[in-house]
Scaffold this motif. Structure first.
Motif, PDB file in Angstrom:
ATOM      1  N   TRP A 136       0.544  -1.262   0.045  1.00 10.21           N
ATOM      2  CA  TRP A 136      -0.017   0.065  -0.106  1.00 10.21           C
ATOM      3  C   TRP A 136       0.797   1.374   0.013  1.00 10.21           C
ATOM      4  N   GLU A 137       1.893   1.271   0.672  1.00 11.07           N
ATOM      5  CA  GLU A 137       2.746   2.508   0.696  1.00 11.07           C
ATOM      6  C   GLU A 137       3.194   2.775  -0.707  1.00 11.07           C
ATOM      7  N   ALA A 138       3.908   1.851  -1.199  1.00 11.82           N
ATOM      8  CA  ALA A 138       4.256   2.043  -2.949  1.00 11.82           C
ATOM      9  C   ALA A 138       3.106   2.287  -3.530  1.00 11.82           C
ATOM     10  N   VAL A 139       1.927   1.789  -3.464  1.00 10.65           N
ATOM     11  CA  VAL A 139       0.830   2.430  -4.173  1.00 10.65           C
ATOM     12  C   VAL A 139       0.645   3.763  -4.199  1.00 10.65           C
ATOM     13  N   ALA A 140       0.699   4.484  -2.846  1.00 13.37           N
ATOM     14  CA  ALA A 140       0.351   5.700  -2.472  1.00 13.37           C
ATOM     15  C   ALA A 140       1.382   6.911  -2.883  1.00 13.37           C
ATOM     16  N   PHE A 141       2.556   6.391  -2.938  1.00 12.35           N
ATOM     17  CA  PHE A 141       3.696   7.157  -3.438  1.00 12.35           C
ATOM     18  C   PHE A 141       3.567   7.207  -4.855  1.00 12.35           C
ATOM     19  N   HIS A 142       3.362   6.143  -5.533  1.00 15.96           N
ATOM     20  CA  HIS A 142       3.114   6.156  -6.982  1.00 15.96           C
ATOM     21  C   HIS A 142       2.123   7.115  -7.502  1.00 15.96           C
ATOM     22  N   GLY A 143       0.887   6.904  -6.526  1.00 19.33           N
ATOM     23  CA  GLY A 143      -0.198   7.965  -6.884  1.00 19.33           C
ATOM     24  C   GLY A 143       0.402   9.397  -6.834  1.00 19.33           C
ATOM     25  N   ALA A 144       0.985   9.483  -5.779  1.00 24.43           N
ATOM     26  CA  ALA A 144       1.533  10.972  -5.549  1.00 24.43           C
ATOM     27  C   ALA A 144       2.514  11.432  -6.679  1.00 24.43           C
ATOM     28  N   PHE A 145       3.515  10.673  -7.132  1.00 24.92           N
ATOM     29  CA  PHE A 145       4.186  10.923  -8.420  1.00 24.92           C
ATOM     30  C   PHE A 145       3.462  11.167  -9.616  1.00 24.92           C
ATOM     31  N   MET A 146       2.406  10.408  -9.741  1.00 24.60           N
ATOM     32  CA  MET A 146       1.576  10.404 -11.126  1.00 24.60           C
ATOM     33  C   MET A 146       0.885  11.742 -10.728  1.00 24.60           C
ATOM     34  N   ALA A 147       0.101  11.960  -9.772  1.00 21.47           N
ATOM     35  CA  ALA A 147      -0.585  13.309  -9.598  1.00 21.47           C
ATOM     36  C   ALA A 147       0.476  14.429 -10.028  1.00 21.47           C
ATOM     37  N   ALA A 148       1.561  14.429  -9.492  1.00 23.81           N
ATOM     38  CA  ALA A 148       2.587  15.662  -9.803  1.00 23.81           C
ATOM     39  C   ALA A 148       2.713  15.727 -11.340  1.00 23.81           C
ATOM     40  N   THR A 149       2.910  14.541 -11.954  1.00 22.72           N
ATOM     41  CA  THR A 149       3.350  14.486 -13.331  1.00 22.72           C
ATOM     42  C   THR A 149       2.080  15.130 -14.140  1.00 22.72           C
TER      43      THR A 149
END
Length: 447
Positions: A136-149
Motif C-alpha cells: 500500500w505504501e508503494a501504491v500511495a507514493f506511486h499515486g503522488a508521483f503520477m498526480a505531480a506529473t
C-alpha cells in the motif's frame, strides 16, 4: 479549435527534450548496466550507439513532428501516410506502458528522499527496500508521483512543461556535478575510475554479443526514442529551428548526464565495497536503491546529506521524463478531440495509476514490464519510425531537416542514408536480440 501551443523559446524546447531524455534511464539504469556489462567497455559501446544510432534516429523523430505540426499519432495522416499511424500509435502505447511502472519507481525515489533525511534505511538497506517497494505504501507514493506529473502537463507547454524543465534540467546538472566532485575526493577512488574510464577492448571483442544490445537499448531508452515524446515535442517547433544543432546538443547533454551519474555512483560503490556489490551485480529494480543506500549508510551524517542530494537529483530527472510521456497522449487527445488539457492529463494519469498498481504491489510485475519495454517495445517502435523516415518519407525528410540549419543537400542526404542503412540494421539486430532474450527467459509473473 484553439490555436495550438508552441515553445516560447528554442532553449525551452532543448531543455524540455533533454528533460525527457534525462531520467531514470540515465541515473537508475546507466550506472548499473555499466557495472554489470564490463565498466568502461560498456561506456564505449554506449557512446558509439548514442552518436551513430541515437542521433540519426532522434533527428528522424524531429522531422516527423515538425513537418506535421501535430501529435505523434495524427502526424502521419497529415503527412499523407495514414497507414503509418501505426508508428505513432506504437510510440504512444510504448510510452504509456513505460510510464505506468516508471511512476512506481518515481514513488520509490520520493520515499528514499525522505528516508535519506531521517536515515531510515541506514540500519538495513535491503530490508528497507523490501518494505517500501511493494504494498500500500508503494501504491500511495506511486499515486503522488503520477498526480505531480499530471499537474505539470495540465498547465500546458509554455506555462507547464517549459517552465518546469527550465528549472529541472539545470538543477540536475548542477547537483550531479557537485556530487561527482565530492566522489572524486574519496579515498581509493582510483580503482573506480579505472573500471569506469579505462576500456578493455579485448573484453568488448569477447563479449560483443551481450554488450551491444544492452548499449543500444540504453541509448534508445535514455534518449526517449520510440515513445512518441520527441515527435510530440518537435511538433511545437518553428521552421527556423535547426534540427541538426538541437538534436546534437540534446544528445550531448543527455549523454553527459549519464556519464556524470556514473562518476557519482561507481566511485561510491567502489570506495565503500571495493567492487560492485552483489545487489548491483544482480540488477533488477532494486539495484540502485539497495546498493547506493548501503554506500550512504556507511557515511553517517554525511550519508544523509548526500542521500538527500542524490535522490533529489533522481526525483527531478524522473519527473522531467514522466511529463514528456504523459504529454504524448495528452497532445493526441487535445489535438484530435478538442478536450480540455487538464481533464485529459488527469484522466490518463488516473488510468496509468491503475495499471501501475500491479508494479507497485509486486516488483516481479515491474521487472516484467521493464523487460518487455526494454527488449521489445522500444526497439520495435524505433524500427518502425526508422523505416518510415528512411524508406517511405525519404526526400521530404531531407527537405525538412534542411530548414533552419543552413545544411546543404549533401549532408542532409548522408543523414538519410545513415537512417536507411546502418541505423536500420542496428535497430533490427537489437530487436531480434531482445525478442530472443524474452523468449528464452520470459519471467512472466502471473504464470
Amino acid at each position: 479549435m484553439a490555436e495550438r501551443e508552441t515553445w516560447a523559446s528554442r532553449l525551452g524546447f532543448i531543455l524540455a527534450a533533454v528533460g525527457s531524455a534525462v531520467g531514470l534511464g540515465n541515473i537508475w539504469q546507466f550506472p548499473f548496466k555499466t557495472a554489470t556489462e564490463g565498466g568502461a567497455a560498456f561506456v564505449v559501446v554506449y557512446l558509439v550507439a548514442a552518436l551513430l544510432l541515437g542521433l540519426p534516429a532522434i533527428l528522424g523523430e524531429f522531422v516527423i513532428g515538425r513537418r506535421a505540426n501535430l501529435n505523434a499519432v495524427e502526424a502521419f495522416d497529415r503527412l499523407d501516410h495514414p497507414a503509418w499511424t501505426i508508428v505513432g500509435a506504437m510510440g504512444l502505447l510504448t510510452g504509456l506502458w513505460i510510464l505506468s511502472y516508471y511512476s512506481v519507481v518515481g514513488g520509490w525515489v520520493t520515499r528514499y528522499l525522505l528516508g535519506s533525511a531521517t536515515g531510515a534505511y541506514f540500519a538495513a538497506p535491503a530490508a528497507y527496500f523490501g518494505s517500501v517497494s511493494m504494498g500500500w505504501e508503494a501504491v500511495a507514493f506511486h499515486g503522488a508521483f503520477m498526480a505531480a506529473t499530471a499537474g505539470i502537463v495540465a498547465f500546458g507547454i509554455e506555462d507547464g512543461i517549459e517552465k518546469a524543465t527550465k528549472l529541472m534540467v539545470p538543477s540536475i546538472l548542477v547537483m550531479l556535478v557537485g556530487l561527482a566532485v565530492y566522489a572524486s575526493t574519496l579515498n581509493g577512488v582510483g580503482a573506480a575510475y579505472e573500471f569506469y574510464l579505462s576500456p578493455d577492448f579485448g573484453f568488448i571483442a569477447d563479449n560483443i554479443g551481450s554488450i551491444v544490445p544492452y548499449a543500444v537499448s540504453q541509448a534508445f531508452f535514455s534518449l526517449s526514442l520510440g515513445m512518441g515524446a520527441m515527435i510530440t515535442y518537435a511538433s511545437y517547433l518553428g521552421d527556423d529551428d535547426s534540427l541538426f544543432a538541437d538534436g546534437g546538443l540534446i544528445v550531448v547533454l543527455n549523454t553527459s548526464v549519464g556519464l556524470l551519474a556514473g562518476l557519482v555512483v561507481i566511485p561510491l560503490l567502489f570506495v565503500q565495497f571495493g567492487t560492485v556489490p552483489d545487489a548491483a551485480a544482480g540488477g533488477g529494480a532494486g539495484a540502485l536503491f539497495i546498493s547506493v543506500a548501503q554506500a550512504f549508510a556507511t557515511l553517517g551524517v554525511a550519508g544523509r546529506v548526500l542521500g538527500v542530494l542524490f535522490f533529489g537529483v533522481v526525483l527531478v530527472a524522473a519527473l522531467s521524463s514522466a511529463i514528456s510521456l504523459l504529454e504524448v497522449v495528452t497532445a493526441y487527445v487535445v489535438d484530435n478531440y478538442g478536450y480540455s488539457r487538464p481533464a485529459t492529463a488527469f484522466s490518463f494519469g488516473g488510468v496509468l495509476f491503475a495499471l501501475g498498481t500491479l508494479s507497485a504491489w509486486n516488483t516481479a510485475w515491474l521487472d516484467w514490464f521493464d523487460s518487455l519495454a526494454y527488449g521489445v517495445l522500444l526497439p520495435l517502435s524505433v524500427l518502425l519510425g526508422v523505416v518510415f523516415v528512411g524508406w517511405v518519407y525519404g526526400p521530404a525528410a531531407v527537405d525538412e531537416i534542411k530548414k533552419g540549419s543552413g545544411t546543404g543537400t549533401t549532408f542532409a542526404t548522408a543523414w538519410l542514408w545513415s537512417v536507411r542503412t546502418y541505423v536500420l540494421i542496428g535497430v533490427f539486430v537489437t530487436l531480434y536480440l531482445g525478442v530472443t532474450d524474452i523468449y528464452a527467459a520470459p519471467a512472466i509473473p502471473f504464470v
